[in-house]
Scaffold this active site. Structure first.
Site, PDB file in Angstrom:
ATOM      1  N   HIS A  19      37.133  52.117  40.773  1.00 47.83           N
ATOM      2  CA  HIS A  19      37.049  51.308  39.546  1.00 47.83           C
ATOM      3  C   HIS A  19      36.153  50.111  39.867  1.00 47.83           C
ATOM      4  O   HIS A  19      36.128  49.638  41.006  1.00 47.83           O
ATOM      5  CB  HIS A  19      38.467  50.841  39.210  1.00 47.83           C
ATOM      6  CG  HIS A  19      38.608  50.137  37.901  1.00 47.83           C
ATOM      7  ND1 HIS A  19      38.204  48.827  37.711  1.00 47.83           N
ATOM      8  CD2 HIS A  19      39.133  50.533  36.709  1.00 47.83           C
ATOM      9  CE1 HIS A  19      38.473  48.459  36.480  1.00 47.83           C
ATOM     10  NE2 HIS A  19      39.032  49.472  35.842  1.00 47.83           N
ATOM     11  N   ASP A  77      43.667  49.644  46.285  1.00 43.35           N
ATOM     12  CA  ASP A  77      43.797  49.414  44.852  1.00 43.35           C
ATOM     13  C   ASP A  77      44.919  50.343  44.370  1.00 43.35           C
ATOM     14  O   ASP A  77      44.721  51.554  44.241  1.00 43.35           O
ATOM     15  CB  ASP A  77      42.471  49.722  44.168  1.00 43.35           C
ATOM     16  CG  ASP A  77      42.553  49.573  42.657  1.00 43.35           C
ATOM     17  OD1 ASP A  77      43.674  49.422  42.130  1.00 43.35           O
ATOM     18  OD2 ASP A  77      41.504  49.616  42.010  1.00 43.35           O
ATOM     19  N   GLN A 133      46.856  52.503  39.880  1.00 39.45           N
ATOM     20  CA  GLN A 133      47.277  53.751  39.239  1.00 39.45           C
ATOM     21  C   GLN A 133      48.332  54.485  40.059  1.00 39.45           C
ATOM     22  O   GLN A 133      48.689  55.609  39.739  1.00 39.45           O
ATOM     23  CB  GLN A 133      46.059  54.673  39.012  1.00 39.45           C
ATOM     24  CG  GLN A 133      44.986  54.081  38.112  1.00 39.45           C
ATOM     25  CD  GLN A 133      45.415  53.973  36.654  1.00 39.45           C
ATOM     26  OE1 GLN A 133      46.446  54.538  36.241  1.00 39.45           O
ATOM     27  NE2 GLN A 133      44.647  53.249  35.860  1.00 39.45           N
ATOM     28  N   LYS A 139      49.961  47.928  33.356  1.00 41.07           N
ATOM     29  CA  LYS A 139      49.877  49.392  33.481  1.00 41.07           C
ATOM     30  C   LYS A 139      51.213  49.990  33.908  1.00 41.07           C
ATOM     31  O   LYS A 139      51.354  51.199  33.999  1.00 41.07           O
ATOM     32  CB  LYS A 139      48.805  49.769  34.505  1.00 41.07           C
ATOM     33  CG  LYS A 139      47.384  49.425  34.064  1.00 41.07           C
ATOM     34  CD  LYS A 139      46.404  49.849  35.118  1.00 41.07           C
ATOM     35  CE  LYS A 139      45.032  49.231  34.937  1.00 41.07           C
ATOM     36  NZ  LYS A 139      44.297  49.720  33.777  1.00 41.07           N
ATOM     37  N   CYS A 143      35.316  52.255  33.451  1.00 39.20           N
ATOM     38  CA  CYS A 143      34.983  51.289  34.519  1.00 39.20           C
ATOM     39  C   CYS A 143      34.755  51.987  35.851  1.00 39.20           C
ATOM     40  O   CYS A 143      35.105  51.442  36.908  1.00 39.20           O
ATOM     41  CB  CYS A 143      36.051  50.209  34.660  1.00 39.20           C
ATOM     42  SG  CYS A 143      36.281  49.252  33.181  1.00 39.20           S
TER      43      CYS A 143
HETATM   44  N1  PLP Z   1      41.782  49.483  39.509  1.00 38.71           N
HETATM   45  C1  PLP Z   1      42.079  50.585  38.823  1.00 38.71           C
HETATM   46  C2  PLP Z   1      42.200  51.890  39.554  1.00 38.71           C
HETATM   47  C3  PLP Z   1      42.298  50.513  37.451  1.00 38.71           C
HETATM   48  O1  PLP Z   1      42.615  51.620  36.774  1.00 38.71           O
HETATM   49  C4  PLP Z   1      42.176  49.255  36.808  1.00 38.71           C
HETATM   50  C5  PLP Z   1      42.340  49.160  35.344  1.00 38.71           C
HETATM   51  O2  PLP Z   1      41.903  50.014  34.599  1.00 38.71           O
HETATM   52  C6  PLP Z   1      41.883  48.134  37.572  1.00 38.71           C
HETATM   53  C7  PLP Z   1      41.677  48.277  38.927  1.00 38.71           C
HETATM   54  C8  PLP Z   1      41.775  46.773  36.978  1.00 38.71           C
HETATM   55  O3  PLP Z   1      42.997  46.362  36.486  1.00 38.71           O
HETATM   56  P1  PLP Z   1      43.134  45.031  35.602  1.00 38.71           P
HETATM   57  O4  PLP Z   1      42.080  45.167  34.524  1.00 38.71           O
HETATM   58  O5  PLP Z   1      44.505  45.113  35.068  1.00 38.71           O
HETATM   59  O6  PLP Z   1      42.880  43.890  36.481  1.00 38.71           O
END
Ligand code: PLP
Length: 431
Positions: free
Chosen positions: A139, A216, A219, A242, A381
């Site tokens: 992401h 990260d 998910q 999430k 993203c």
């Molecule tokens: N990392 C992953 C794998 C994500 O799916 C997301 C959100 O879609 C993020 C990071 C970023 O999360 P946030 O926008 O809640 O900071």
């Protein structure tokens, strides 16, 4: 005594999410966009309202009764959520979300490189030519902060490639990670592919060369049993919204020795010991990373979300969503002209991203929405991953605790109708 595993009671779960009972364009809402943001149960909403109506006050400041109560509830929330992810409270830093947590780490390493922080911070300092490693499926939140850090420090950004089936190329990883690698940052679960990445293998490769590991976990924390201590990574980031929790709150979890040595990123109130006009001393972790007013009611809401998931049992949640993910994948594989991204029979959660030959992802999204089915369309993203598959956009369906088999079938029926509706033939041309 029965030996069968407890059945995941999705009907009872749905009763906790009033938003799900609405219709969209005359059809029952089928919410398959939890990968972007999940819905929130009433217990989460109630926890925030209860705090705001009963105990709202600034935390860690003020000697009055409400301030004391608010501080206690805020720290209880830290204890609850840190326990939920298998970490200690002192290993748990509140942030506004995963993006903020990942930027915190990258900027803190940048500060160490600039010579800031305690003498122990020097272990994070980068020299030109040092290497930062990510994967091709990240992401943007776990890619761009590292690009920026590389640009500021002269470090080199490298990536572990993704194979055609969506899995990480671990053979390539062995040569991508070298003696100059200082950070290996990767997602636990891809937000596009839903595939669970091989954390222990990557941690082993990183450890061999003494690199810091940054996970990260956006998910994974909402969808499978997550044990920070057992995973062996140095740092992990996730978002509340999430995982059935509120917006504007998330966390960075880090091993104590790492958090103790990292310099702070944001500076200001609530994170200092002494301050003169010339310099300041900082509190120990986690407070040194929590400058300014914190998302207090959101943190308390997130603790309610962790309790809710805990009560469901994360093993059951994982199995429920894994099964739905397989149902989606198998259904999509059967539909003419649909190409799944990351078709590997790997360990996965309930996410399926796909391309419909001859129909733009946005048109697919609109078509599904007209039938009450909410999915995500675009690059999610993760532009480099889409480029890897020769695409600029895809359609993503993602499940949560409240998703049912029937909803997956409604979604699959709707996808089946896309190409006939748009008059696209077997070759992808419009008839
Ligand atoms: N990392 C992953 C794998 C994500 O799916 C997301 C959100 O879609 C993020 C990071 C970023 O999360 P946030 O926008 O809640 O900071």
């Amino acid at each position: 005594m029965s030996t069968t595993a407890p059945v995941f009671d999705v009907t009872a779960v749905r009763g906790d999410f009033p938003i799900l009972s609405q219709t969209v364009h005359g059809s029952p809402l089928v919410y398959l966009d939890s990968g972007a943001t999940s819905q929130k149960p009433t217990s989460v909403l109630d926890a925030e309202i209860d705090f705001l109506t009963r105990a709202n006050s600034a935390v860690h400041r003020g000697a009055h009764t409400l301030a004391g109560e608010a501080t206690e509830l805020f720290e209880d929330a830290r204890a609850t959520v840190s326990r939920f992810v298998g970490a200690q409270p002192e290993e748990f830093v509140w942030t506004s979300g995963a993006t903020a947590a990942l930027n915190l780490v990258a900027y803190a390493i940048g500060n160490a490189t600039a010579g800031r922080g305690a003498p122990s911070s020097a272990r994070f300092a980068l020299a030109p030519g040092d290497e930062l490693v990510v994967t091709e499926s990240e992401h943007h939140a776990n890619l761009i902060p590292w690009q920026e850090l590389a640009a500021r420090t002269g470090a080199v950004l490298k990536h572990i490639p993704v194979r055609d089936d969506g899995t990480l190329d671990l053979e390539a990883a062995v040569s991508v990670i070298t003696g100059r690698t200082r950070v290996v940052a990767f997602s636990h679960v891809s937000n596009v592919l839903g595939i669970v990445n091989p954390v222990s293998e990557l941690v082993a490769l990183a450890r061999e060369v003494g690199a810091l590991t940054v996970l990260d976990a956006c998910q994974s924390v909402p969808h499978l049993p997550f044990d920070f201590a057992a995973l062996g990574v140095d740092l992990a980031a996730f978002s509340g919204h999430k995982m059935l929790g509120p917006y504007g709150v998330g966390a960075l979890v880090g091993r104590s020795d790492v958090l103790d040595a990292l310099p702070p990123f944001l500076t200001g109130g609530s994170m200092v010991t002494t301050v003169t006009l010339d310099e300041a001393g900082f509190l120990p972790a986690p407070q040194k990373f929590e400058a300014g007013t914190q998302p207090v009611s959101q943190a308390i809401g997130l603790a309610a979300a962790a309790r809710y998931l805990d009560a469901l049992g994360m093993a059951g949640v994982h199995e429920h969503e894994r099964r739905l993910g397989v149902r989606m994948m198998e259904g999509l594989r059967r539909i003419d002209g649909v190409r799944l991204l990351g078709d590997a029979d790997a360990e996965r959660i309930g996410i399926a991203s796909f391309d419909v030959d001859g129909v733009h992802a946005h048109d697919v999204g609109q078509f599904l929405d007209d039938r009450g089915v909410a999915v995500r369309v675009g690059h999610h993203c993760a532009k480099p991953l889409h480029a890897r598959f020769g695409l600029t956009a895809s359609v993503r369906a993602s499940t949560s605790v409240f998703t049912t088999d029937d909803e997956v079938d409604v979604f699959l029926d709707a996808v089946e109708g896309v190409r006939p509706f748009f008059g696209v033939g077997a070759t992808g041309g419009r008839s």
